[in-house]
Enzyme design. Structure first.
Site, PDB file in Angstrom:
ATOM      1  CG  HIS A 146      -2.083  -0.920   1.120  1.00 12.58           C
ATOM      2  ND1 HIS A 146      -1.990  -2.243   1.468  1.00 12.58           N
ATOM      3  CD2 HIS A 146      -3.360  -0.728   0.689  1.00 12.58           C
ATOM      4  CE1 HIS A 146      -3.167  -2.831   1.262  1.00 12.58           C
ATOM      5  NE2 HIS A 146      -4.010  -1.935   0.785  1.00 12.58           N
ATOM      6  CE  LYS A 150      -3.802  -0.468   4.886  1.00 12.38           C
ATOM      7  NZ  LYS A 150      -5.076   0.135   5.366  1.00 12.38           N
TER       8      LYS A 150
HETATM    9  N1  LIG Z   1     -12.778  -1.110   3.118  1.00 12.98           N
HETATM   10  C1  LIG Z   1     -12.214  -0.572   2.026  1.00 12.98           C
HETATM   11  O1  LIG Z   1     -12.566  -0.892   0.880  1.00 12.98           O
HETATM   12  C2  LIG Z   1     -11.161   0.477   2.193  1.00 12.98           C
HETATM   13  C3  LIG Z   1     -10.787   0.850   3.432  1.00 12.98           C
HETATM   14  N2  LIG Z   1      -9.909   1.879   3.616  1.00 12.98           N
HETATM   15  C4  LIG Z   1      -9.686   2.285   4.993  1.00 12.98           C
HETATM   16  O2  LIG Z   1     -10.374   3.527   5.189  1.00 12.98           O
HETATM   17  C5  LIG Z   1      -9.672   4.303   6.153  1.00 12.98           C
HETATM   18  C6  LIG Z   1      -9.390   5.677   5.578  1.00 12.98           C
HETATM   19  O3  LIG Z   1      -8.477   5.570   4.506  1.00 12.98           O
HETATM   20  P1  LIG Z   1      -7.968   6.875   3.733  1.00 12.98           P
HETATM   21  O4  LIG Z   1      -9.115   7.626   3.181  1.00 12.98           O
HETATM   22  O5  LIG Z   1      -6.872   6.440   2.838  1.00 12.98           O
HETATM   23  O6  LIG Z   1      -7.323   7.699   4.980  1.00 12.98           O
HETATM   24  P2  LIG Z   1      -7.146   9.267   5.159  1.00 12.98           P
HETATM   25  O7  LIG Z   1      -6.197   9.445   6.305  1.00 12.98           O
HETATM   26  O8  LIG Z   1      -6.841   9.907   3.848  1.00 12.98           O
HETATM   27  O9  LIG Z   1      -8.612   9.753   5.588  1.00 12.98           O
HETATM   28  C7  LIG Z   1      -9.149   9.585   6.877  1.00 12.98           C
HETATM   29  C8  LIG Z   1      -9.866  10.867   7.216  1.00 12.98           C
HETATM   30  O10 LIG Z   1     -10.554  10.704   8.462  1.00 12.98           O
HETATM   31  C9  LIG Z   1     -10.376  11.897   9.194  1.00 12.98           C
HETATM   32  N3  LIG Z   1     -10.674  11.680  10.597  1.00 12.98           N
HETATM   33  C10 LIG Z   1      -9.820  11.336  11.602  1.00 12.98           C
HETATM   34  N4  LIG Z   1     -10.485  11.260  12.759  1.00 12.98           N
HETATM   35  C11 LIG Z   1     -11.782  11.579  12.482  1.00 12.98           C
HETATM   36  C12 LIG Z   1     -12.941  11.706  13.275  1.00 12.98           C
HETATM   37  N5  LIG Z   1     -12.925  11.530  14.607  1.00 12.98           N
HETATM   38  N6  LIG Z   1     -14.111  12.002  12.662  1.00 12.98           N
HETATM   39  C13 LIG Z   1     -14.139  12.232  11.340  1.00 12.98           C
HETATM   40  N7  LIG Z   1     -13.049  12.160  10.548  1.00 12.98           N
HETATM   41  C14 LIG Z   1     -11.893  11.828  11.112  1.00 12.98           C
HETATM   42  C15 LIG Z   1      -8.943  12.306   8.895  1.00 12.98           C
HETATM   43  O11 LIG Z   1      -8.717  13.670   9.210  1.00 12.98           O
HETATM   44  P3  LIG Z   1      -7.209  14.237   9.320  1.00 12.98           P
HETATM   45  O12 LIG Z   1      -6.591  14.046   7.965  1.00 12.98           O
HETATM   46  O13 LIG Z   1      -7.396  15.677   9.703  1.00 12.98           O
HETATM   47  O14 LIG Z   1      -6.535  13.391  10.366  1.00 12.98           O
HETATM   48  C16 LIG Z   1      -8.898  12.050   7.387  1.00 12.98           C
HETATM   49  O15 LIG Z   1      -9.372  13.155   6.660  1.00 12.98           O
HETATM   50  C17 LIG Z   1      -8.440   3.500   6.548  1.00 12.98           C
HETATM   51  O16 LIG Z   1      -8.735   2.745   7.702  1.00 12.98           O
HETATM   52  C18 LIG Z   1      -8.244   2.558   5.354  1.00 12.98           C
HETATM   53  O17 LIG Z   1      -7.556   1.384   5.665  1.00 12.98           O
HETATM   54  C19 LIG Z   1      -9.353   2.544   2.572  1.00 12.98           C
HETATM   55  C20 LIG Z   1      -9.658   2.189   1.298  1.00 12.98           C
HETATM   56  C21 LIG Z   1     -10.590   1.118   0.990  1.00 12.98           C
HETATM   57  O1  LIG Z   2      -5.722   2.108   3.379  1.00  4.03           O
HETATM   58  C1  LIG Z   2      -5.955   1.783   2.180  1.00  4.03           C
HETATM   59  O2  LIG Z   2      -5.604   2.476   1.237  1.00  4.03           O
HETATM   60  C2  LIG Z   2      -6.696   0.526   1.957  1.00  4.03           C
HETATM   61  N1  LIG Z   2      -7.165  -0.101   2.987  1.00  4.03           N
HETATM   62  C3  LIG Z   2      -7.936  -1.290   2.985  1.00  4.03           C
HETATM   63  C4  LIG Z   2      -7.221  -2.379   3.779  1.00  4.03           C
HETATM   64  O3  LIG Z   2      -6.620  -2.068   4.819  1.00  4.03           O
HETATM   65  O4  LIG Z   2      -7.308  -3.547   3.395  1.00  4.03           O
HETATM   66  C5  LIG Z   2      -8.403  -1.701   1.629  1.00  4.03           C
HETATM   67  C6  LIG Z   2      -7.497  -1.329   0.477  1.00  4.03           C
HETATM   68  O5  LIG Z   2      -6.519  -2.286   0.329  1.00  4.03           O
HETATM   69  C7  LIG Z   2      -6.943   0.061   0.579  1.00  4.03           C
END
Ligand SMILES: NC(=O)C1=CN([C@@H]2O[C@H](COP(=O)(O)OP(=O)(O)OC[C@H]3O[C@@H](n4cnc5c(N)ncnc54)[C@H](OP(=O)(O)O)[C@@H]3O)[C@@H](O)[C@H]2O)C=CC1
Ligand SMILES: O=C(O)C1=N[C@H](C(=O)O)C[C@H](O)C1
Length: 254
Positions: A146, A150
């Protein structure tokens, strides 16, 4: 129109989801929640402390959470209190956090929770299940890669794949990387790569007797996760309270 609120609205997934909801004909972006107030695609982003008021004011149907494990329980509780269906993609959730989420959801609202919303990964997981069942006596290694930002490791998807493999091939010790003099036993080797802007790669390798079988999935763009999450959002509204996964959404056998 299904009214959507996105938690983690300013993040990588939040921005991708916001754009796709904004461009859709049957979903309406009514707000976002993040650490700092802002706006996205014409909708307001409020701080977590104002989430309750946002959900009441907008009468949101579904809350989509892609944030961080430490934030997800609070987001789920406020959504459930407001009778919003939930889509939860956040990974790295501890067993205690999962239990708190379940307490808020079960008997109250429907929720789709999965570590990977890609439709390709739902199929990939079925192939891994079948291969693990057939290749129980092979050496098994799992590799995930990743982007450099991450936070959790191994990925949520890798943990789900380990669970699937162990359901079919039996529980094994997990060895997270190797160094020095090592003797391979019956463990599953787990390897984590972090670098650049890799969107999300997962590979399972089975090796024995001069051959290796590899199954892999590679995401090239976050829109694959977002489109699966939005498909789940359309599906979950109006379902009975409970916890569902992508197999339920896609009608795949478990
Ligand atoms: N299930 C799936 O298909 C996928 C899952 N994911 C998961 O999704 C999550 C997010 O990934 P990603 O978008 O890359 O991460 P990012 O860090 O880009 O986004 C997370 C966001 O959440 C914000 N945040 C933190 N705390 C809070 C809170 N208390 N309330 C609201 N918002 C908050 C952060 O703010 P700030 O930046 O100010 O800290 C940030 O903007 C991860 O756990 C990732 O593993 C990702 C892709 C696919
Ligand atoms: O953090 C990410 O970017 C992603 N998170 C998910 C995971 O932890 O499996 C899904 C995807 O691979 C992208």
């Amino acid at each position: 129109m299904v009214k959507v609120v996105i938690c983690g609205a300013s993040g990588r997934m939040g921005q991708t989801l916001g754009r796709m909801v904004h461009e859709s004909d049957d979903l309406e972006l009514v707000g976002g929640i993040n650490l700092k107030p802002s706006s996205f695609f014409g909708a307001e982003i409020v701080e977590a402390k104002d989430a309750d008021a946002l959900l009441k004011r907008t009468k949101a149907d579904v809350v989509i959470d892609f944030t961080i494990a430490s934030a997800v329980v609070g987001n789920v509780q406020v959504a459930a209190r407001n009778n919003c269906a939930l889509i939860i993609g956040t990974t790295g959730i501890s067993p205690a956090q999962r239990a708190e989420m379940e307490k808020a959801i079960l008997g109250h609202v429907p929720a789709v929770i999965t570590t990977n919303f890609s439709i390709g990964v739902a199929i990939f997981q079925q192939l891994v299940r079948e291969s693990a069942r057939l290749l129980k006596d092979y050496d098994i290694e799992l590799i995930e890669a990743h982007h450099r930002n991450k936070k959790d490791a191994p990925s949520g998807t890798a943990k789900t794949l380990l669970q699937i493999i162990e359901e079919e091939a039996g529980t094994r010790e997990k060895l997270y990387g190797r160094e020095g003099m090592t003797e391979r036993k019956n463990e599953i080797g787990v390897h984590v790569i972090r670098g650049g802007d890799i969107v999300g790669d997962h590979k399972v390798m089975y090796s024995k007797n001069f051959e290796t079988i590899e199954l892999s999935h590679r995401a090239y763009d976050r829109s694959v996760f977002a489109s699966g999450a939005l498909r789940a959002a359309r599906w979950v509204v109006g379902k009975k309270p409970g916890i569902y996964d992508m197999n339920d959404v896609l009608g795949l056998k478990k």
